[in-house]
Design an enzyme around this catalytic site. Structure first.
Site, mmCIF file in Angstrom:
data_model
loop_
_atom_site.group_PDB
_atom_site.id
_atom_site.type_symbol
_atom_site.label_atom_id
_atom_site.label_comp_id
_atom_site.label_asym_id
_atom_site.label_seq_id
_atom_site.Cartn_x
_atom_site.Cartn_y
_atom_site.Cartn_z
ATOM 1 N N LYS A 173 -119.173 14.623 -1.063
ATOM 2 C CA LYS A 173 -118.438 13.667 -0.196
ATOM 3 C C LYS A 173 -117.011 13.718 -0.926
ATOM 4 O O LYS A 173 -116.984 13.915 -2.171
ATOM 5 C CB LYS A 173 -118.955 12.321 -0.518
ATOM 6 C CG LYS A 173 -118.162 11.099 0.070
ATOM 7 C CD LYS A 173 -118.224 10.781 1.474
ATOM 8 C CE LYS A 173 -117.397 9.755 1.473
ATOM 9 N NZ LYS A 173 -116.878 9.950 3.341
ATOM 10 N N ILE A 195 -115.675 5.640 7.857
ATOM 11 C CA ILE A 195 -116.045 5.249 6.415
ATOM 12 C C ILE A 195 -114.828 4.801 5.635
ATOM 13 O O ILE A 195 -114.756 3.854 4.768
ATOM 14 C CB ILE A 195 -117.041 6.369 5.751
ATOM 15 C CG1 ILE A 195 -118.072 6.599 6.706
ATOM 16 C CG2 ILE A 195 -117.346 6.026 4.450
ATOM 17 C CD1 ILE A 195 -119.232 5.569 7.071
ATOM 18 N N GLY A 196 -113.717 5.544 5.637
ATOM 19 C CA GLY A 196 -112.467 5.235 4.904
ATOM 20 C C GLY A 196 -112.620 5.896 3.550
ATOM 21 O O GLY A 196 -111.858 5.309 2.618
ATOM 22 N N ASN A 203 -115.180 18.193 -2.842
ATOM 23 C CA ASN A 203 -114.207 18.109 -1.865
ATOM 24 C C ASN A 203 -113.166 16.896 -2.494
ATOM 25 O O ASN A 203 -113.945 15.777 -2.946
ATOM 26 C CB ASN A 203 -114.983 17.521 -0.484
ATOM 27 C CG ASN A 203 -113.931 17.022 0.560
ATOM 28 O OD1 ASN A 203 -113.073 16.284 0.316
ATOM 29 N ND2 ASN A 203 -114.218 17.881 1.651
ATOM 30 N N CYS A 239 -108.808 13.943 6.907
ATOM 31 C CA CYS A 239 -109.802 12.521 7.183
ATOM 32 C C CYS A 239 -108.858 11.741 8.192
ATOM 33 O O CYS A 239 -107.890 11.356 7.976
ATOM 34 C CB CYS A 239 -110.093 11.842 5.942
ATOM 35 S SG CYS A 239 -110.661 10.165 6.352
ATOM 36 N N LYS A 288 -109.869 21.991 4.458
ATOM 37 C CA LYS A 288 -110.441 21.584 5.433
ATOM 38 C C LYS A 288 -109.640 20.934 6.528
ATOM 39 O O LYS A 288 -109.111 20.027 6.339
ATOM 40 C CB LYS A 288 -111.424 20.226 5.248
ATOM 41 C CG LYS A 288 -112.290 20.019 6.443
ATOM 42 C CD LYS A 288 -113.655 19.501 5.705
ATOM 43 C CE LYS A 288 -114.679 19.012 7.057
ATOM 44 N NZ LYS A 288 -115.956 18.349 6.296
ATOM 45 N N GLY A 342 -119.148 21.839 12.594
ATOM 46 C CA GLY A 342 -118.892 21.020 13.989
ATOM 47 C C GLY A 342 -119.971 21.102 14.818
ATOM 48 O O GLY A 342 -119.854 22.087 15.553
ATOM 49 N N THR A 400 -123.673 16.278 10.457
ATOM 50 C CA THR A 400 -124.247 15.330 11.066
ATOM 51 C C THR A 400 -125.850 15.377 11.349
ATOM 52 O O THR A 400 -126.563 14.401 11.538
ATOM 53 C CB THR A 400 -123.356 14.924 12.577
ATOM 54 O OG1 THR A 400 -121.884 14.463 12.348
ATOM 55 C CG2 THR A 400 -124.078 14.054 13.399
HETATM 56 C C1 SIN Z 1 -114.616 8.891 5.966
HETATM 57 O O1 SIN Z 1 -114.864 8.918 4.770
HETATM 58 O O2 SIN Z 1 -114.058 8.231 6.497
HETATM 59 C C2 SIN Z 1 -115.115 10.471 6.517
HETATM 60 C C3 SIN Z 1 -114.461 11.521 5.603
HETATM 61 C C4 SIN Z 1 -113.611 12.546 6.731
HETATM 62 O O3 SIN Z 1 -113.823 12.564 7.882
HETATM 63 O O4 SIN Z 1 -113.072 13.429 6.093
#
Ligand code: SIN
Length: 309
Positions: free
Chosen positions: A45, A71-72, A99, A130, A165, A243, A266
């Site tokens: 993550k 999520i942020g 990452n 993000c 990414k 994706g 996902t």
């Molecule tokens: C998130 O933590 O908001 C998602 C991460 C992402 O889309 O890069």
């Protein structure tokens, strides 16, 4: 048995199957369902410089064909990652990607600097895409010059293979791929989530507290496939497709359009054992079609069709 091994820049992977950032924990959380020795690589993550509590709830919403998240970039920050998570993944029997993400160029540079001496980390994936920080402005994800600049500055402090990414929320993703290649990227991950939205019109309520979020899952596969193909045709560095990949057929579609590897995201939420099973399923399909090696298969859509495939 087909040879599944692939090369991503200087990295040798036993197979082209990686976890997608944010869907598989930070380290070995999924090891009993998808053991690292069956994967090509694990991607953490996003790790940021300081701990982040993330966005307010609700921040996940399931749609008819995938889900929206906002999520942020919640995470415990680089200190905790270096102290605890890396100890966990030290013996992981696959390639380990960290990452990294931030809201300013300096944050990427500092993160890369802090990870440089850590041998547990084989490569960095820079999250330039993000959509859930700064109100979806994607500061690094939509402007080629900004993306090139962050790569250049990280390249100056890091000897590790760097993967950028990318976001699908651009008109010409090939331009973004060329920019990060010019900045020194060793590879591209295509793609992160699409900006999306959902509402409950009866309650006049937004489904996500941030109103908009990142859309992922099977619904985005055609968009992701096109983006990955565009990147593969734009650059000479390897492309990792991502994706909506949910089975072995999907994996082969991304490889066929030119991806050297893929990330499963996902789909792991509903089936955390999928990634661990995929190598066997991909191998069986390749055997069925007399394809001896993944490396020969990559990019076959743009080449004359082999007799039996
Ligand atoms: C998130 O933590 O908001 C998602 C991460 C992402 O889309 O890069």
């Amino acid at each position: 048995m087909a040879d599944l091994s692939v090369q991503l820049a200087s990295l040798e992977l036993r197979n082209p199957l990686l976890s997608a950032s944010g869907t598989f924990g930070h380290g070995l959380e999924m090891q009993f369902l998808s053991p690292p020795e069956r994967l090509g690589g694990l991607v953490s993550k996003t790790v940021s410089l300081l701990p982040r509590r993330g966005n307010d709830n609700p921040r996940i919403y399931e749609t008819e064909a995938g889900f929206l998240n906002s999520i942020g970039l919640e995470n415990r920050g680089i200190e905790s990652y270096l102290e605890s998570t890396l100890a966990e993944v030290a013996d992981a029997d696959c390639v380990v990607f960290t990452n990294i993400g931030g809201e300013r160029e300096e944050e990427f540079v500092e993160l890369a600097r802090r990870l440089e001496e850590r041998d547990e980390v084989d490569a960095l994936e820079l999250n330039l895409s993000c959509p859930n920080v700064q109100g979806g402005k994607l500061p690094f994800g939509t402007d080629p010059a900004t993306a090139e600049s962050v790569l250049r500055r990280v390249r100056d402090v890091s000897t590790k293979p760097l993967f950028a990414k990318l976001s699908p929320n651009v008109t010409r993703i090939g331009d973004m791929a060329r920019a990060v290649e010019a900045g020194g990227a060793d590879g591209v991950t295509a793609v992160n989530t699409l900006l999306g939205m959902a509402v409950d019109w009866r309650r006049r309520a937004w489904r996500l507290a941030t109103k908009q979020g990142g859309y992922s899952g099977v619904g985005i596969k055609p968009v992701a496939l096109r983006c990955a193909w565009e990147c593969a045709n734009a650059v000479d560095i390897p492309v990792i497709g991502c994706g909506g990949i949910a089975n072995a057929e999907d994996v082969l579609e991304f490889l066929a359009v030119g991806c050297a590897a893929v990330q499963v995201g996902t789909a792991s939420f509903s089936d955390p054992g999928l990634l661990g099973r995929l190598a066997g399923e991909v191998s069986a399909l390749l055997d069925e079609h007399d394809v001896a090696s993944v490396r020969d298969f990559v990019g076959c859509m743009d080449r004359p069709r082999p007799a039996k495939v």
